[in-house]
Design a protein around this motif. Structure first.
Motif, PDB file in Angstrom:
ATOM      1  N   GLU A   1       0.829  -1.203   0.000  1.00 12.59           N
ATOM      2  CA  GLU A   1       0.000   0.000   0.000  1.00 12.59           C
ATOM      3  C   GLU A   1       0.866   1.257   0.000  1.00 12.59           C
ATOM      4  OE1 GLU A   1      -2.467  -0.646   3.416  1.00 12.59           O
ATOM      5  OE2 GLU A   1      -3.946  -1.824   2.288  1.00 12.59           O
ATOM      6  N   LEU A   2       1.939   1.234   0.769  1.00 13.03           N
ATOM      7  CA  LEU A   2       2.860   2.363   0.793  1.00 13.03           C
ATOM      8  C   LEU A   2       3.475   2.593  -0.580  1.00 13.03           C
ATOM      9  CD1 LEU A   2       4.405   4.524   2.440  1.00 13.03           C
ATOM     10  CD2 LEU A   2       6.128   2.785   2.865  1.00 13.03           C
ATOM     11  N   PHE A   3       3.884   1.508  -1.222  1.00 10.82           N
ATOM     12  CA  PHE A   3       4.459   1.595  -2.554  1.00 10.82           C
ATOM     13  C   PHE A   3       3.459   2.191  -3.541  1.00 10.82           C
ATOM     14  CE2 PHE A   3       5.011  -0.284  -6.779  1.00 10.82           C
ATOM     15  CZ  PHE A   3       6.272   0.180  -7.088  1.00 10.82           C
ATOM     16  N   LEU A   4       2.215   1.702  -3.506  1.00 15.48           N
ATOM     17  CA  LEU A   4       1.193   2.219  -4.415  1.00 15.48           C
ATOM     18  C   LEU A   4       0.896   3.694  -4.143  1.00 15.48           C
ATOM     19  CD1 LEU A   4      -1.275  -0.801  -4.568  1.00 15.48           C
ATOM     20  CD2 LEU A   4       0.291  -0.008  -6.337  1.00 15.48           C
ATOM     21  N   ARG A   5       0.885   4.083  -2.877  1.00 13.85           N
ATOM     22  CA  ARG A   5       0.658   5.477  -2.521  1.00 13.85           C
ATOM     23  C   ARG A   5       1.783   6.360  -3.067  1.00 13.85           C
ATOM     24  NH1 ARG A   5       0.518   5.213   3.115  1.00 13.85           N
ATOM     25  NH2 ARG A   5      -1.072   3.611   2.894  1.00 13.85           N
ATOM     26  N   GLN A   6       3.025   5.892  -2.924  1.00 13.13           N
ATOM     27  CA  GLN A   6       4.171   6.653  -3.440  1.00 13.13           C
ATOM     28  C   GLN A   6       4.098   6.791  -4.961  1.00 13.13           C
ATOM     29  OE1 GLN A   6       7.481   4.431  -1.945  1.00 13.13           O
ATOM     30  NE2 GLN A   6       7.548   5.539   0.005  1.00 13.13           N
ATOM     31  N   GLN A   7       3.719   5.705  -5.621  1.00 11.01           N
ATOM     32  CA  GLN A   7       3.599   5.762  -7.074  1.00 11.01           C
ATOM     33  C   GLN A   7       2.508   6.735  -7.495  1.00 11.01           C
ATOM     34  OE1 GLN A   7       5.696   4.414  -9.278  1.00 11.01           O
ATOM     35  NE2 GLN A   7       6.857   3.766  -7.500  1.00 11.01           N
ATOM     36  N   SER A   8       1.416   6.743  -6.745  1.00  8.47           N
ATOM     37  CA  SER A   8       0.322   7.666  -7.036  1.00  8.47           C
ATOM     38  C   SER A   8       0.776   9.109  -6.863  1.00  8.47           C
ATOM     39  CB  SER A   8      -0.858   7.372  -6.117  1.00  8.47           C
ATOM     40  OG  SER A   8      -1.865   8.336  -6.269  1.00  8.47           O
ATOM     41  N   GLU A   9       1.523   9.382  -5.789  1.00  7.76           N
ATOM     42  CA  GLU A   9       2.037  10.729  -5.551  1.00  7.76           C
ATOM     43  C   GLU A   9       3.013  11.137  -6.654  1.00  7.76           C
ATOM     44  OE1 GLU A   9       3.728  10.594  -1.649  1.00  7.76           O
ATOM     45  OE2 GLU A   9       1.764  10.503  -0.663  1.00  7.76           O
ATOM     46  N   ARG A  10       3.848  10.214  -7.074  1.00  7.86           N
ATOM     47  CA  ARG A  10       4.802  10.528  -8.140  1.00  7.86           C
ATOM     48  C   ARG A  10       4.082  10.839  -9.440  1.00  7.86           C
ATOM     49  NH1 ARG A  10       9.197   5.786  -6.917  1.00  7.86           N
ATOM     50  NH2 ARG A  10      10.082   6.755  -5.053  1.00  7.86           N
ATOM     51  N   SER A  11       3.070  10.022  -9.766  1.00  6.21           N
ATOM     52  CA  SER A  11       2.339  10.278 -11.007  1.00  6.21           C
ATOM     53  C   SER A  11       1.580  11.594 -10.921  1.00  6.21           C
ATOM     54  CB  SER A  11       1.384   9.136 -11.338  1.00  6.21           C
ATOM     55  OG  SER A  11       0.327   9.079 -10.403  1.00  6.21           O
ATOM     56  N   HIS A  12       1.065  11.926  -9.736  1.00  7.23           N
ATOM     57  CA  HIS A  12       0.372  13.200  -9.550  1.00  7.23           C
ATOM     58  C   HIS A  12       1.345  14.360  -9.732  1.00  7.23           C
ATOM     59  CE1 HIS A  12      -2.732  15.896  -8.139  1.00  7.23           C
ATOM     60  NE2 HIS A  12      -1.929  16.369  -7.198  1.00  7.23           N
ATOM     61  N   GLU A  13       2.534  14.233  -9.180  1.00  4.58           N
ATOM     62  CA  GLU A  13       3.567  15.271  -9.320  1.00  4.58           C
ATOM     63  C   GLU A  13       3.988  15.408 -10.780  1.00  4.58           C
ATOM     64  OE1 GLU A  13       5.870  18.348  -8.137  1.00  4.58           O
ATOM     65  OE2 GLU A  13       4.506  17.231  -6.840  1.00  4.58           O
ATOM     66  N   LEU A  14       4.120  14.275 -11.465  1.00  5.19           N
ATOM     67  CA  LEU A  14       4.480  14.305 -12.878  1.00  5.19           C
ATOM     68  C   LEU A  14       3.390  14.986 -13.695  1.00  5.19           C
ATOM     69  CD1 LEU A  14       6.500  13.435 -15.045  1.00  5.19           C
ATOM     70  CD2 LEU A  14       5.248  11.286 -15.212  1.00  5.19           C
TER      71      LEU A  14
END
Length: 121
Positions: A51-64
């Motif tokens: 879940e932490l990994f998916l959250r980080q990926q979501s934040e990265r894609s949002h930032e991108l």
């Protein structure tokens, strides 16, 4: 912020899928003599990590997405301001061919004035 029902059910489904997948992984790495409670604790740790990994990926894609939006805005601003610059350059280019001719005429005129002044004195 309220989310549509479909999005919430998809998130719950993702969470359930992660829980099942974490339990499968915990069972595959199970060692001899490990109790079901320990397996469940390991599965919970794996689930939190996923879940932490998916959250980080979501934040990265949002930032991108934010960055690409800014780049697009800058690109549109540059393309909109370019025609103005080109018009200014066109005006400067049209004005510049007159300058050498004016300088040439002025220098010949000055030469004639000096030549006539020498002849008169």
């Amino acid at each position: 912020m309220t989310q549509p029902v479909a999005a919430k059910s998809k998130q719950k489904k993702d969470s359930r899928d992660i829980r099942v997948e974490a339990l499968k992984i915990a069972n595959t790495i199970k060692t001899g003599g490990q109790t079901p409670v320990e397996t469940k604790a390991i599965a919970n740790g794996i689930q939190r990590g996923m879940e932490l990994f998916l959250r980080q990926q979501s934040e990265r894609s949002h930032e991108l997405d934010k960055r690409t939006k800014k780049v697009r805005q800058l690109a549109t601003q540059l393309t909109q301001s370019k025609p103005m610059d080109e018009k200014n350059e066109a005006v400067n280019i049209q004005a510049s061919p007159k300058l050498p001719w004016v300088l040439l005429a002025f220098s010949w005129g000055l030469f004639l004035v000096i030549a006539l002044a020498k002849n008169l004195f």
